[in-house]
Design an enzyme around this catalytic site. Structure first.
Site, PDB file in Angstrom:
ATOM      1  N   ARG A 123      13.803 -31.597 -56.443  1.00 29.72           N
ATOM      2  CA  ARG A 123      14.353 -30.881 -57.591  1.00 29.72           C
ATOM      3  C   ARG A 123      14.956 -29.563 -57.116  1.00 29.72           C
ATOM      4  O   ARG A 123      14.343 -28.877 -56.292  1.00 29.72           O
ATOM      5  CB  ARG A 123      13.226 -30.579 -58.591  1.00 29.72           C
ATOM      6  CG  ARG A 123      12.980 -31.683 -59.586  1.00 29.72           C
ATOM      7  CD  ARG A 123      11.728 -31.485 -60.390  1.00 29.72           C
ATOM      8  NE  ARG A 123      11.581 -30.146 -60.987  1.00 29.72           N
ATOM      9  CZ  ARG A 123      10.592 -29.805 -61.805  1.00 29.72           C
ATOM     10  NH1 ARG A 123       9.669 -30.696 -62.130  1.00 29.72           N
ATOM     11  NH2 ARG A 123      10.506 -28.609 -62.307  1.00 29.72           N
ATOM     12  N   ARG A 178       7.217 -31.239 -52.783  1.00 34.43           N
ATOM     13  CA  ARG A 178       7.325 -32.248 -53.844  1.00 34.43           C
ATOM     14  C   ARG A 178       8.661 -32.970 -53.805  1.00 34.43           C
ATOM     15  O   ARG A 178       9.697 -32.372 -53.564  1.00 34.43           O
ATOM     16  CB  ARG A 178       7.145 -31.569 -55.203  1.00 34.43           C
ATOM     17  CG  ARG A 178       7.262 -32.535 -56.373  1.00 34.43           C
ATOM     18  CD  ARG A 178       6.640 -31.989 -57.604  1.00 34.43           C
ATOM     19  NE  ARG A 178       7.429 -30.905 -58.189  1.00 34.43           N
ATOM     20  CZ  ARG A 178       7.121 -30.337 -59.355  1.00 34.43           C
ATOM     21  NH1 ARG A 178       6.048 -30.725 -60.013  1.00 34.43           N
ATOM     22  NH2 ARG A 178       7.871 -29.373 -59.834  1.00 34.43           N
ATOM     23  N   LYS A 185      -0.013 -30.506 -63.848  1.00 31.87           N
ATOM     24  CA  LYS A 185       0.050 -30.858 -65.271  1.00 31.87           C
ATOM     25  C   LYS A 185       0.668 -32.249 -65.476  1.00 31.87           C
ATOM     26  O   LYS A 185       0.147 -33.044 -66.237  1.00 31.87           O
ATOM     27  CB  LYS A 185       0.886 -29.823 -66.048  1.00 31.87           C
ATOM     28  CG  LYS A 185       0.352 -28.403 -65.966  1.00 31.87           C
ATOM     29  CD  LYS A 185       1.115 -27.460 -66.881  1.00 31.87           C
ATOM     30  CE  LYS A 185       2.581 -27.285 -66.531  1.00 31.87           C
ATOM     31  NZ  LYS A 185       2.830 -26.636 -65.225  1.00 31.87           N
ATOM     32  N   ARG A 210       5.385 -22.314 -73.469  1.00 32.02           N
ATOM     33  CA  ARG A 210       5.503 -21.577 -72.221  1.00 32.02           C
ATOM     34  C   ARG A 210       5.612 -20.075 -72.444  1.00 32.02           C
ATOM     35  O   ARG A 210       5.727 -19.319 -71.487  1.00 32.02           O
ATOM     36  CB  ARG A 210       6.743 -22.044 -71.488  1.00 32.02           C
ATOM     37  CG  ARG A 210       6.338 -22.502 -70.068  1.00 32.02           C
ATOM     38  CD  ARG A 210       7.286 -23.252 -69.451  1.00 32.02           C
ATOM     39  NE  ARG A 210       7.518 -23.513 -68.139  1.00 32.02           N
ATOM     40  CZ  ARG A 210       7.563 -24.734 -67.637  1.00 32.02           C
ATOM     41  NH1 ARG A 210       7.238 -25.760 -68.363  1.00 32.02           N
ATOM     42  NH2 ARG A 210       7.929 -24.912 -66.414  1.00 32.02           N
ATOM     43  N   ARG A 248       9.800 -18.899 -60.290  1.00 28.09           N
ATOM     44  CA  ARG A 248       9.086 -19.673 -61.324  1.00 28.09           C
ATOM     45  C   ARG A 248       7.646 -19.176 -61.470  1.00 28.09           C
ATOM     46  O   ARG A 248       7.106 -19.123 -62.569  1.00 28.09           O
ATOM     47  CB  ARG A 248       9.118 -21.161 -60.978  1.00 28.09           C
ATOM     48  CG  ARG A 248      10.518 -21.739 -61.162  1.00 28.09           C
ATOM     49  CD  ARG A 248      10.645 -23.088 -60.487  1.00 28.09           C
ATOM     50  NE  ARG A 248       9.874 -24.138 -61.114  1.00 28.09           N
ATOM     51  CZ  ARG A 248       9.425 -25.211 -60.475  1.00 28.09           C
ATOM     52  NH1 ARG A 248       9.633 -25.361 -59.183  1.00 28.09           N
ATOM     53  NH2 ARG A 248       8.745 -26.131 -61.129  1.00 28.09           N
TER      54      ARG A 248
HETATM   55  P1  AMP Z   1       8.864 -28.177 -65.512  1.00 27.80           P
HETATM   56  O1  AMP Z   1       9.309 -29.553 -65.218  1.00 27.80           O
HETATM   57  O2  AMP Z   1       7.831 -28.091 -66.590  1.00 27.80           O
HETATM   58  O3  AMP Z   1       8.470 -27.410 -64.265  1.00 27.80           O
HETATM   59  O4  AMP Z   1      10.141 -27.409 -66.101  1.00 27.80           O
HETATM   60  C1  AMP Z   1      11.313 -27.237 -65.341  1.00 27.80           C
HETATM   61  C2  AMP Z   1      12.172 -26.142 -65.934  1.00 27.80           C
HETATM   62  O5  AMP Z   1      12.555 -26.510 -67.270  1.00 27.80           O
HETATM   63  C3  AMP Z   1      11.478 -24.795 -66.105  1.00 27.80           C
HETATM   64  O6  AMP Z   1      11.523 -24.013 -64.931  1.00 27.80           O
HETATM   65  C4  AMP Z   1      12.313 -24.174 -67.227  1.00 27.80           C
HETATM   66  O7  AMP Z   1      13.566 -23.732 -66.769  1.00 27.80           O
HETATM   67  C5  AMP Z   1      12.544 -25.389 -68.117  1.00 27.80           C
HETATM   68  N1  AMP Z   1      11.469 -25.556 -69.119  1.00 27.80           N
HETATM   69  C6  AMP Z   1      10.558 -26.558 -69.206  1.00 27.80           C
HETATM   70  N2  AMP Z   1       9.743 -26.389 -70.254  1.00 27.80           N
HETATM   71  C7  AMP Z   1      10.154 -25.250 -70.862  1.00 27.80           C
HETATM   72  C8  AMP Z   1       9.706 -24.522 -72.001  1.00 27.80           C
HETATM   73  N3  AMP Z   1       8.660 -24.944 -72.743  1.00 27.80           N
HETATM   74  N4  AMP Z   1      10.367 -23.378 -72.324  1.00 27.80           N
HETATM   75  C9  AMP Z   1      11.419 -22.936 -71.604  1.00 27.80           C
HETATM   76  N5  AMP Z   1      11.867 -23.567 -70.511  1.00 27.80           N
HETATM   77  C10 AMP Z   1      11.262 -24.719 -70.140  1.00 27.80           C
END
Ligand code: AMP
Length: 213
Positions: A159, A126, A16, A91, A170
């Site tokens: 990360r 990653r 994404k 999400r 996740r």
């Molecule tokens: P990402 O970078 O999109 O993989 O997001 C990393 C982490 O941020 C996720 O595993 C969640 O803990 C949090 N996160 C990101 N976007 C959301 C969202 N829309 N709702 C809730 N938690 C989020």
């Protein structure tokens, strides 16, 4: 000019972020990544960032009220008036409902589909630049010099939530809370499903085709 409002949906590691960056260039609209916004809040040491930390590091979703506050603020910024690409938001169904309640017209939702095996390979290898956010992979896209960003010279790190133990969590959270949004947007008639395996350029071509831009 038409305001493109798109959502990129898909599990962690589906691409994404990578594909959003390309769409940003192609469509001249900003990418709004809640993951990036949350990491920014953490780095800045804001109260919201501190609250989000424990959820993020364990692979759980950050509570809706925190995420929605960030998104509201970001969507109110002048550049979002031209449209946007939502990456990692919504999400869960409550977040999708909150977006629907804003009554903005979404053009398309791109559902990126990737096998679990490939997701794990991508996430576990990653690496990210701490300074500019550029994304690398130890096998598929290594930096020229280990640990150093090719783009800005910043420190490249893993990360905490890309650690082996957190990835499975996740993916589970995705299946339980985010995957139902596929049906949600299918019902709305704006979903397009795109295969997310293969080269980044190939995937991008598939997305452009699916969007009929
Ligand atoms: P990402 O970078 O999109 O993989 O997001 C990393 C982490 O941020 C996720 O595993 C969640 O803990 C949090 N996160 C990101 N976007 C959301 C969202 N829309 N709702 C809730 N938690 C989020």
């Amino acid at each position: 000019m038409k305001a493109h409002r798109l959502i990129l949906l898909g599990p962690p590691g589906a691409g994404k972020g990578t594909q959003s960056e390309r769409l940003v260039k192609a469509l001249s609209v900003p990418q709004i990544s809640t993951g990036d916004l949350l990491r920014g809040a953490r780095n800045a040491g804001t109260e919201l960032g501190n609250q989000a930390k424990v959820y993020m590091d364990t692979g759980a979703l950050v509570p809706d009220e925190l995420v929605l506050a960030l998104v509201e603020e970001r969507l109110a910024a002048p550049d979002a008036a031209r449209g946007y690409i939502l990456d990692g938001f919504p999400r869960n169904e409550a977040q999708a409902e909150a977006l629907t309640a804003r009554k903005v017209e979404l053009e398309r939702v791109v559902n990126l589909v990737v096998s679990d095996e490939l997701l794990v390979d991508r996430l576990s290898g990653r690496r990210i630049c701490r300074k500019c956010g550029a994304s690398y992979h130890v096998a598929f896209r290594p930096t020229a010099h280990e640990g150093v960003c090719d783009v800005c010279g910043g420190e490249v790190y893993q990360r905490p939530d890309d650690a082996a133990g957190v990835i499975a969590q996740r993916l589970e959270v995705y299946r339980e809370q985010t995957a139902p949004l596929v049906a949600y947007y299918e019902k709305a008639g704006i979903l397009r499903t795109v295969a997310g395996h293969g080269e980044m350029d190939e995937v991008f071509e598939r997305i452009v085709e699916a969007l009929e831009l």
